[in-house]
Write an enzyme that holds these catalytic residues in place. Sequence first.
Site, PDB file in Angstrom:
ATOM      1  N   LYS A   1       0.934  -1.173   0.334  1.00  0.00           N
ATOM      2  CA  LYS A   1       0.322   0.016  -0.377  1.00  0.00           C
ATOM      3  C   LYS A   1       0.740   1.641   0.140  1.00  0.00           C
ATOM      4  CE  LYS A   1      -3.326   1.371   2.948  1.00  0.00           C
ATOM      5  NZ  LYS A   1      -4.753   1.199   4.144  1.00  0.00           N
TER       6      LYS A   1
ATOM      7  N   SER B   1      -9.588   1.507   3.109  1.00  0.00           N
ATOM      8  CA  SER B   1      -9.183   2.364   2.448  1.00  0.00           C
ATOM      9  C   SER B   1      -7.915   1.350   1.164  1.00  0.00           C
ATOM     10  CB  SER B   1      -8.313   3.181   3.115  1.00  0.00           C
ATOM     11  OG  SER B   1      -7.029   2.244   4.434  1.00  0.00           O
TER      12      SER B   1
ATOM     13  N   SER C   1      -9.955  -0.649   8.065  1.00  0.00           N
ATOM     14  CA  SER C   1      -9.258  -0.959   5.714  1.00  0.00           C
ATOM     15  C   SER C   1      -8.894  -1.847   5.412  1.00  0.00           C
ATOM     16  CB  SER C   1      -8.361   0.891   5.836  1.00  0.00           C
ATOM     17  OG  SER C   1      -8.666   1.634   6.231  1.00  0.00           O
TER      18      SER C   1
END
Lengths: 100, 456
Positions: free
Chosen positions: B61, B136, B160
């Site tokens: 990420k 996310s 997330s």
Amino acid sequence: MTKKTRLKIEQILHLADLAGVKLTEAEVKKYQDQLSQTIEYVSNLKNYHVGKAKITYQTTNLSNIFFPDGEKNQRAFSISEALLNAKNKKDNFFKTKKIL
Amino acid sequence: MNITGYTLLEIIKLVKKRQITIPEVTSFFYNRIKKFNQRLNAFITVLDYQQIKPGIPIAVKDNFCTKGIKTTAASKVLADFISPYESTVTDKLIKNGLTIIGKTNMDAWAHGSSTETSDFGPTKNPWNIDYSPGGSSGGSVAAVSAYLVPAAIGSETAGSIRQPASWSGVIGLKPTYGRVSRYGLIAMGSSLDCPGPLTISVADAAFLLKVIAGKDNYDATTSFQEVPDYLKKLEKNQKFVIGITDEYFEGVLPEIKNKIFTCLNIFRKLGHKIKKIKLISPKYAISVYTIIQRAEVSSNLARYDGIRFGNPREFLGSEAKKRIMLGTYTLSHGYYESFYKKAQQFRTLIIEDYIKAFKEVDFIISPTTPTTAFKLGEFEKYPFFGELMDMLNEPASVAGLPAINLPAGLDKNNLPIGMQIVGPYFYEDRILNLANQFEKETDYFGVIKKGILRYQ
């Protein structure tokens, strides 16, 4: 139920100022609605009696954690690494706007 | 050799046996990214082929600092930020024979649950590109779901990892707070943030957790507890008592409820006991989480002044500004007591509530999310969309507990449904053990395989 929360325009502008963010006129209106709604929702905690519950700041109960003695701190940046991403620099320094 | 659908551990084994070389593996995934990323927008940065260091490729990420590789947290504030240092997580991955092939898309600063607040465009759900992958960690789950990488690393503040894993049909493990170092993870809610793996098998999650977990001198909140050999702990099936609670099925779509009940029957069949318990309603955890997280956001994002690195604050997106302002409000004089302090006290009650529950049961199972994926664009209509989508994830995050999402089937629109297992502090080994039993028994009803096969 608690009475309806409605932030005033002045409050939004004051918060923006404190938070160091600039808002467009449309954003001021949008945030007035959205922040008011969020505050309204989270106010549901007021209806729940927490009594003398202690405050939790650290969920796994660690305390007094120090860097081990004698170990080398490998986090330190060289000057060139520290300045690598600065947009304004002079010699070995960050350049900022005048404060005074 | 066509390795489509092979797990990370299977690929490592093939490489060890010299049935495939590392450059072959790298070009296999590199080509898949080139072929499918345009459709999914799962990556913010894909390394040039020559730039990729030797190793088994995985995705990370874009809120993990990677030395010499652009790190944006999906915000224009950091659009051209090159990290001068390596995060502990990526450092450990590299030292264990893995390599970063690209940095995945996310909600800007990880603020959101749909990957739509990214300043670099939303990621699409690989199951249906009109839908959000969740967030996310949306780019990480999309990349794993469509098999653009064999595994990825995400991060979770509250939901997330689990929520996008649920919406995109992959395995997502959120470890205990402090099990994995946050050093070099761009901070969102510092008392909550937690890196974790996104994978297509439980064994891969166990392997990756072992790699990234452990005490770190550069993150004072990491635990001194020894990291067990999670893979070894999968070997022997254990029997557990599983708790369920009505509060975690309220407001959940009937289709999802039914799938979770089917899964519970499978656990019964495998010899586990199911026991009804009672927990505080998640609707309070939403408030506790929202208050604490916004407060921490307002403090953490204060550092972006555009002086030392990054662009000035004018580059902050709408969601970030909103969150910073709410945090500023709840920490203000006069409101601190009624919001922030009250939330931190309530946090204690949630923790005590769980501790009490875990005296009766080993785990709590529930749906991961109250709905399956939403269409892109829906989130705009809700002032705190993310908190509602993450409501079943937030209590465990607020308490700092470990949890996992496992695919549990598909809904009528052919979108994945997720099941969540929450366990006591540092029970990752047992969560993985139970998850592994579920995997062996059901193979996730073919969900993960079907997801991969859509991208040929």
